[in-house]
Write a protein that holds these residues in place. Structure first.
Motif, PDB file in Angstrom:
ATOM      1  N   VAL A 636      61.540   1.325  69.864  1.00  9.92           N
ATOM      2  CA  VAL A 636      62.273   2.003  68.781  1.00  9.92           C
ATOM      3  C   VAL A 636      63.774   1.952  69.076  1.00  9.92           C
ATOM      4  N   LYS A 637      64.148   2.267  70.332  1.00 12.15           N
ATOM      5  CA  LYS A 637      65.579   2.270  70.684  1.00 12.15           C
ATOM      6  C   LYS A 637      66.168   0.860  70.543  1.00 12.15           C
ATOM      7  N   THR A 638      65.361  -0.154  70.907  1.00  4.92           N
ATOM      8  CA  THR A 638      65.848  -1.530  70.835  1.00  4.92           C
ATOM      9  C   THR A 638      66.048  -1.958  69.383  1.00  4.92           C
ATOM     10  N   LEU A 639      65.109  -1.579  68.507  1.00  5.61           N
ATOM     11  CA  LEU A 639      65.265  -1.924  67.077  1.00  5.61           C
ATOM     12  C   LEU A 639      66.508  -1.252  66.501  1.00  5.61           C
ATOM     13  N   THR A 640      66.792  -0.021  66.943  1.00  8.12           N
ATOM     14  CA  THR A 640      68.003   0.682  66.474  1.00  8.12           C
ATOM     15  C   THR A 640      69.233  -0.146  66.836  1.00  8.12           C
ATOM     16  N   LEU A 641      69.221  -0.646  68.080  1.00  8.96           N
ATOM     17  CA  LEU A 641      70.353  -1.436  68.581  1.00  8.96           C
ATOM     18  C   LEU A 641      70.537  -2.705  67.744  1.00  8.96           C
ATOM     19  N   ALA A 658      57.172  -2.724  60.272  1.00 12.34           N
ATOM     20  CA  ALA A 658      57.888  -1.816  61.195  1.00 12.34           C
ATOM     21  C   ALA A 658      58.095  -0.458  60.531  1.00 12.34           C
ATOM     22  N   LEU A 659      58.443  -0.458  59.242  1.00 16.81           N
ATOM     23  CA  LEU A 659      58.686   0.820  58.554  1.00 16.81           C
ATOM     24  C   LEU A 659      57.432   1.675  58.521  1.00 16.81           C
ATOM     25  N   SER A 660      56.282   1.041  58.285  1.00 16.29           N
ATOM     26  CA  SER A 660      55.069   1.879  58.211  1.00 16.29           C
ATOM     27  C   SER A 660      54.714   2.436  59.595  1.00 16.29           C
ATOM     28  N   LEU A 673      60.446  10.907  70.651  1.00 18.40           N
ATOM     29  CA  LEU A 673      60.047   9.784  69.804  1.00 18.40           C
ATOM     30  C   LEU A 673      60.502  10.028  68.359  1.00 18.40           C
ATOM     31  N   LYS A 674      60.308  11.278  67.893  1.00 20.75           N
ATOM     32  CA  LYS A 674      60.714  11.622  66.524  1.00 20.75           C
ATOM     33  C   LYS A 674      62.199  11.349  66.326  1.00 20.75           C
ATOM     34  N   LEU A 675      63.008  11.868  67.256  1.00 20.33           N
ATOM     35  CA  LEU A 675      64.467  11.739  67.111  1.00 20.33           C
ATOM     36  C   LEU A 675      64.894  10.273  67.161  1.00 20.33           C
ATOM     37  N   SER A 676      64.303   9.505  68.091  1.00 21.33           N
ATOM     38  CA  SER A 676      64.673   8.085  68.201  1.00 21.33           C
ATOM     39  C   SER A 676      64.265   7.336  66.934  1.00 21.33           C
ATOM     40  N   THR A 677      63.077   7.692  66.388  1.00 28.52           N
ATOM     41  CA  THR A 677      62.595   7.029  65.169  1.00 28.52           C
ATOM     42  C   THR A 677      63.525   7.316  64.002  1.00 28.52           C
ATOM     43  N   LEU A 678      63.952   8.581  63.871  1.00 27.03           N
ATOM     44  CA  LEU A 678      64.856   8.934  62.770  1.00 27.03           C
ATOM     45  C   LEU A 678      66.170   8.161  62.902  1.00 27.03           C
ATOM     46  N   ALA A 679      66.675   8.035  64.145  1.00 18.99           N
ATOM     47  CA  ALA A 679      67.924   7.287  64.355  1.00 18.99           C
ATOM     48  C   ALA A 679      67.725   5.826  63.974  1.00 18.99           C
ATOM     49  N   CYS A 680      66.548   5.277  64.320  1.00 17.19           N
ATOM     50  CA  CYS A 680      66.248   3.874  64.024  1.00 17.19           C
ATOM     51  C   CYS A 680      66.184   3.663  62.502  1.00 17.19           C
ATOM     52  N   LEU A 681      65.484   4.567  61.811  1.00 19.68           N
ATOM     53  CA  LEU A 681      65.367   4.454  60.352  1.00 19.68           C
ATOM     54  C   LEU A 681      66.740   4.540  59.692  1.00 19.68           C
ATOM     55  N   THR A 682      67.585   5.466  60.207  1.00 15.65           N
ATOM     56  CA  THR A 682      68.939   5.605  59.638  1.00 15.65           C
ATOM     57  C   THR A 682      69.697   4.286  59.781  1.00 15.65           C
ATOM     58  N   ALA A 683      69.597   3.666  60.967  1.00 12.73           N
ATOM     59  CA  ALA A 683      70.298   2.392  61.184  1.00 12.73           C
ATOM     60  C   ALA A 683      69.754   1.309  60.248  1.00 12.73           C
TER      61      ALA A 683
END
Length: 1241
Positions: A636-641, A658-660, A673-683
């Motif tokens: 998740v963190k890598t996809l955000t990057l 990935a979105l689902s 995990l929740k917080l990282s996922t939200l950051a990833c979705l925002t990006a």
């Protein structure tokens, strides 16, 4: 019971068998029985078991003997006192027997018994009587000079006993001392050494008189100039006594130091080594008392750290003057002196360790160490003896750590961060920067040495250096790189060595500019990639971390072209294939998996446009890793990057799936995990909205509404930020969930917990909704939903918290600014609402606050009606409405300063009764307006404030002071001297207002006023000597604020301030008066507030300026505070607990004086007829005192003090105190019970 007795007696019978196996099995079974908690023996069985086991100690079979000894320990707690005494008697008798095997077994038995003797109050009588028996026998055994092994065993047991039960042997201390001292002259070295150990154990628990007797004896013997071997023993004993007795040695140092200094000139290497060990013990244990001798000891250390008479360092570039003299003297005797006999390295090592102790304990002398110790240590980097060199490196690393001061490893300032924003530089750092070239010159050759230990030392030292002065090694990187590569590629290098080299290189990469490494890529990469392919997972993991940094070096973020002449293309394929191999592997260590994902993520992020066809394959692997529970968080963190990469990586192939998957993570009960996922979705939504079909977002959208909830404000904030991005990027998708999300958002707005980041996120969201028209609710409906709860009857409005009024007002202002067309109508309706006296109070208060917030954004410019409305509200009888009007006026004035500020200043002068409210408005203006817009008005505001600084109301004076303080920021250079001028004012009220104003100029972040404050704060602090008690109190409060927020302002002034601070902690009889209240007399202490302020300052100084305090002097005042008023005692208990963790040595020195007040508090009972509050107060005091006691008892040496040991036993034996102690300890350890600490989200 009978069955147990029967079973035991059958075992005892088997133990008399002639077959050794029977005896062995029966003893083994007995041991297992004795280890059970439930077993209880009757008196007859006890006696039989004890006698049988003692008989088996003389068994012919060694294994049976060993088992019999093991049975003795559990037996101690199972049998009554007389039987334990029988055991001890026989064991002691056996100890002096002629049979060696019996002696050995019996001494093992005695040690086992001593280890099991109970320490609790109930078992103390047994422990004491057994100790007396053993001790008297052992003292007898020590007198027998004919058999050394008996003496050695006796000394060994004594050591154990004194270490564990020293307090129980108080009666024997003097006879032990008199029997141990003669052993120091024994002909056998082993006896001397063990006697020294035993004396070391005796020291902490003996009385001061005995301690003096021991020290006097050593001094007297040393004064006789005995033969060298005896000198060694006495000096060794002195070092041991100092290490164990710590602070007690302090008072004898004046006589000891000259004696030890004298012996360093005796030509005997071991003696010199022991002398330096003694110095080290003195420095570590009594840093304060050693102050006068630091120069002498440093001089000796510097002389002997180069003491190497048998070796000529013929190094032309190094000029070692002290070496030349010694070399000259010793050249002719070189041939008769073998290298194996050379003990001079021990002298060098002990001298260097002594220097390290100095650096460790005397941070206050750091600047002088840079001129004296630093060059000497640097010159010793060429040391030939490996162990000594390791100590030189360790001492230098300590110097670096001390230079770094408060900042730790983790606060590494990266080279790329803006230099202006870095924290204040420690004063010694510039001195260190000058030495960097010398350090690198001395080390870089050693990075290629054969010796692993030297290389490891170099890397550790360089790592410390990079942490201490980030960026300082930049120009030396070309010199260091060959050394790093050598350690990574050399066949003989161990894995630890490789890991050390990699971790140093990682720190080097983080703390220096990428451009510095680009020219060396050709040499660096192959070595690092070889490590990535290493079979040992720790090396692979560390190497992947370094590779990740190197990828950033190839093309730093934001630099898409190869403008700087460095082209990453030649290296990409190589790095990619090695990382890909690790990324695909599934049978590797978890840490390697995660770092491979992260490393490849950085590669895609920085170099994705150069990967060509490989890219889609990599994204596919990331998608697989996202579905795997073990690697999902890293993925998740890598996809955000990747999604935020400036290269605009094409992610369409994996987006829908990935979105689902990400949507499903929002349901998981794992907060990170929740917080990282939200950051990833925002990006993803921000950067890839065009590639996302509305249908793909549905699995995510349905999961968001439950996350917007006040139970977790941070998750709510991040969720709302994601919704804002959606409203801006793909508004159509929000329509489906608008109702469920909005109800959650409005609930948050009306929550008393909403503030800070979460509130800002909601403001952005509401503005985005209005602008994007994402949902079918318009401006007016949103406004209505926000304000509805406040319009209703009184009862439901009462439920609303004051914070929610402010939150709603901010939201209304945000909506208005997003819809400028609607603003005029909104303002009119708000004004009508305030004017309408029949509206509920909550609605009028809210409308006023909304007007203020709308006005803050400049929406009320030119509206004359508003001023009248505000003045009318000031006349209201309702306090809430008045306060709201005051806030509103402040907000409006911030928005249109020229219109409202003159009106406000005129009203302050004209309306004394409304002064307080109007000053609140003025404070708001001064706090929120930029300096540029305020400067034309400074003079008029300043004059007005000084008219009111002598107000009789303390609340008004404090407000005036806050306004003055914040106004000073507008033009510090001009206004601060004017504040200082006012200190000469005749009125104490003016002085106290000025000092309080200075408090508001001290903020916890760097500000332009700091340098001016540093120069003038000394003048403001002179008010600590003011004749008026109130001025002294506010001066202390201001000093406390400075010590807390900006310690650097006051650190240099502590020498002059502390005497005045300590003076204020004393109870003054002339300030205590008696007041008659009807038939009762009541004492009032006018000095209490000042004392409280002084003790609060002391508490703050512990955190921020510990180095500037003399701990023993500080403790004297803490001790006085322990006997003072309730509030002050509570503070001093906290201080004591803090001091125990910060400087235990000082507390131990004062322990006997501190125990009494603690004991008094814990044992005091409230009078029977007292009121409930008295009982609660006393209970709270006892708990607080017990926390301090618990902190003290956590220090290992504390219970060696007889008074503390007695108090500890008193606590254990008193049910009431024991229960408080238990509850306090439970609170310290866990705090929350398991259900409370669980993540309920």
């Amino acid at each position: 019971m009978s069955s147990v007795s029967y079973h035991i007696s059958s075992l005892l019978e088997k133990m008399t068998s002639t077959d050794k196996d029977f005896r062995f099995m029966a003893t083994n079974d007995l041991m297992l029985e004795l280890q059970k908690d439930s077993i209880k023996l009757d008196e007859d069985s006890e006696r039989k078991v004890v006698n049988m086991l003692l008989r088996l100690l003389e068994d012919k079979n060694g294994e049976v003997q060993n088992l019999a000894v093991k049975c003795l320990a559990p037996l101690v707690s199972k049998v009554k006192e007389p039987q334990v005494e029988v055991m001890v008697d026989i064991l002691c008798t056996n100890m002096t027997s002629d049979k060696e095997q019996l002696r050995d077994i019996s001494s093992m038995g005695l040690k086992a018994v001593i280890a099991e003797l109970p320490l609790s109050a109930s078992g103390l009588s047994l422990t004491a009587s057994v100790c007396k028996k053993i001790t008297s026998q052992l003292i007898g055994a020590l007198g027998k000079q004919e058999d050394v092994s008996v003496q050695l065993e006796a000394l060994d047991i004594l050591c154990d006993m004194l270490g564990r039960l020293g307090g129980a042997l108080v009666g024997f201390h003097s006879s032990l001392l008199s029997s141990l001292l003669p052993q120091l002259t024994s002909s056998r070295m082993a006896v001397r050494k063990r006697s020294i150990l035993a004396l070391g154990q005796l020291v902490p628990c003996c009385s001061p008189a005995l301690f003096s007797q021991l020290t006097e004896h050593l001094l007297k013997e040393l004064a006789k100039n005995p033969q060298t071997s005896l000198m060694r023993t006495y000096i060794q004993c002195l070092a041991a006594v100092s290490r164990q007795g710590g602070h007690r040695v302090g008072e004898h140092l004046e006589k000891l130091i000259p004696m030890v200094v004298k012996f360093t000139s005796v030509e005997d290497d071991e003696l010199r080594e022991y002398c330096f060990q003694a110095f080290e013990a003195f420095i570590r244990r009594c840093p304060k008392e050693m102050s006068p001798h630091v120069a002498t000891v440093t001089k000796l250390c510097l002389k002997f750290m180069t003491f190497d008479p048998n070796y000529n360092y013929d190094d032309n570039e190094e000029d070692e003057d002290s070496m030349d003299i010694e070399d000259g003297a010793d050249e002719e005797s070189d041939d008769e002196y073998s290298d194996d006999d050379d003990m001079s390295w021990k002298v060098r090592r002990s001298a260097i360790k002594c220097l390290e102790a100095l650096i460790c304990t005397r941070r206050d002398l750091l600047l002088s160490f840079y001129s004296s110790i630093c060059p000497a240590l640097l010159a010793r980097f060429k040391e030939r003896e490996e162990n000594v060199k390791a100590d030189v490196f360790a001492a230098f690393s300590t110097l670096l750590r001390q230079t770094r001061g408060g900042s730790s490893h983790h606060s590494l300032i990266t080279a790329s961060s803006e230099p202006g924003k870095s924290q204040e530089e420690e004063p010694a750092v510039p001195l260190l920067k000058k030495e960097v070239p010398v350090i690198v010159k001395a080390l870089h050759k050693q990075l290629k040495e054969k010796s692993l230990k030297s290389r490891q030392g170099c890397f550790c030292l360089l790592t410390e250096l990079a942490y201490t002065v980030p960026g300082a090694l930049e120009e030396h990187i070309p010199v260091l790189i060959p050394g790093i590569v050598f350690s990574l590629t050399d066949k003989s290098t161990s894995s630890t060595m490789r890991i050390d080299a990699l971790s140093f290189f990682h720190v080097l990469l983080i703390s220096h500019h990428p451009q510095a490494f680009q020219p060396h890529m050709q040499t660096l990469l192959p070595a690092i990639l070889t490590c990535v392919e290493d079979t040992f997972y720790k090396i692979t993991s560390e190497a992947l971390l370094v590779t990740q940094q190197l990828i950033k070096v190839m093309r730093p973020q934001g630099q898409t072209t190869t403008s700087l002449g460095f082209d990453p293309k030649p290296f990409i394929q190589e790095v990619f294939s090695v990382t890909m191999k690790r990324l695909k592997a599934t049978d590797i260590d978890q840490e390697v998996k995660e770092r491979a994902i992260s490393c490849m993520g950085h590669m895609v992020c920085h170099l994705g446009d150069l990967l060509g066809t490989e890219l889609q394959g990599v994204l596919g692997i990331f998608l697989d890793r996202l579905k795997n529970e073990i690697t999902r968080l890293t993925a998740v963190k890598t996809l955000t990057l990747i999604s935020a990469s400036p290269l605009k990586i094409d992610m369409t192939s994996i987006l829908p799936e990935a979105l689902s998957v990400l949507g499903s993570f929002l349901r998981k009960n794992q907060r990170t995990l929740k917080l990282s996922t939200l950051a990833c979705l925002t990006a993803l939504v921000t950067h890839h909205a065009a590639s996302i079909k509305p249908a793909a977002l549905e699995p995510v959208l349905s999961e968001i509404p439950p996350l917007v909830d006040e139970s977790d404000m941070h998750v709510s904030q991040v969720s709302i930020t994601l919704l804002t991005c959606m409203a801006k990027a793909c508004p159509s998708s929000l329509a489906k969930i608008s109702s469920s999300v909005l109800s959650g958002v409005f609930k948050l707005v009306h929550s008393p917990l909403l503030q800070g980041g979460a509130l800002l996120a909601i403001l952005d969201f509401l503005q985005a909704l209005v602008v994007s028209k994402a949902i079918n609710l318009g401006y007016s409906q949103l406004l209505k939903s926000l304000m509805e709860p406040f319009q209703s009857s009184k009862s439901s409005a009462d439920v609303l918290h004051r914070q929610s009024y402010h939150s709603v007002a901010r939201c209304v202002a945000a909506l208005s600014s997003a819809s400028p067309k609607e603003m005029a109508g909104t303002v009119t309706s708000l004004i009508q609402q305030v004017k309408n006296s029949s509206s509920p109070e909550s609605a009028r208060v809210l409308s006023l606050l909304c007007l203020g917030e709308v006005g803050r954004s400049g929406g009320l410019a030119g509206s004359k009606e508003v001023q009248g409305v505000i003045l009318e509200a000031f006349s209201s009888t309702n306090e809430e409405i008045k306060t709201a009007a005051s806030c509103a006026l402040g907000g409006m004035a911030v928005g249109s300063l020229n219109e409202f500020l003159p009106f406000m200043l005129k009203e302050i002068s004209a309306q004394p009764r409304r002064q307080y409210l109007l000053l609140h408005s003025l404070k708001e203006v001064i706090s929120a307006c930029p300096a540029s817009s305020l400067s034309p008005h400074v003079e008029s505001i300043w004059a007005l404030l000084f008219q009111h600084c002598e107000s009789q109301e303390e609340g008004t004076r404090n407000l005036v002071a806050e306004c003055l303080g914040k106004l000073t920021f507008v033009n510090p250079a001009q206004l601060l001297p004017r504040l200082k001028q006012q200190l000469k004012a005749g009125s104490p009220l003016t002085r106290s207002t000025v000092v309080t104003a200075v408090k508001f100029t001290i903020v916890d972040h760097p500000a332009p006023i700091d340098s001016l404050l540093k120069d003038s704060i000394g003048d403001f602090l002179k008010t600590l000597q003011d004749s008026d008690i109130n001025v002294r109190r506010v001066a202390l409060v201001m000093f406390n604020s400075a010590a807390h927020n900006k310690p650097s302002l006051v650190q240099g002034l502590l020498g002059t301030i502390l005497p005045h601070l300590y003076k204020e902690t004393q109870i003054r009889k002339d300030l205590i008066r008696e007041v008659e209240m009807g038939p009762f007399k009541h004492t009032v202490d006018d000095g209490l507030d000042v004392r409280k302020a002084a003790f609060e300052c002391m508490y703050t100084l512990l955190d921020s300026c510990l180095e500037g305090l003399d701990v023993l002097q500080f403790l004297d005042h803490v001790e006085e505070g322990l006997k003072d008023h309730y509030d002050i005692r509570m503070l001093t208990f906290l201080m004591l607990a803090r001091l125990v963790s910060l400087c235990p040595a000082g507390v131990l020195q004062r322990l006997d004086r501190l125990v009494e007040p603690l004991k008094a508090t814990c044992t005091t009972k409230v009078k029977a007829g007292s009121v409930k509050q008295e009982f609660e107060k006393q209970e709270e005091l006892r708990r607080s005192a017990m926390r301090a006691v618990a902190a003290l008892l956590a220090v290992p040496e504390v219970e060696r003090s007889p008074s503390m040991a007695e108090f500890a036993n008193q606590i254990r034996s008193n049910a009431d105190m024991a229960s408080i102690y238990q509850s306090v300890q439970g609170g310290e350890a866990g705090g929350l019970c398991p259900t409370e600490s669980m993540d309920m989200s």
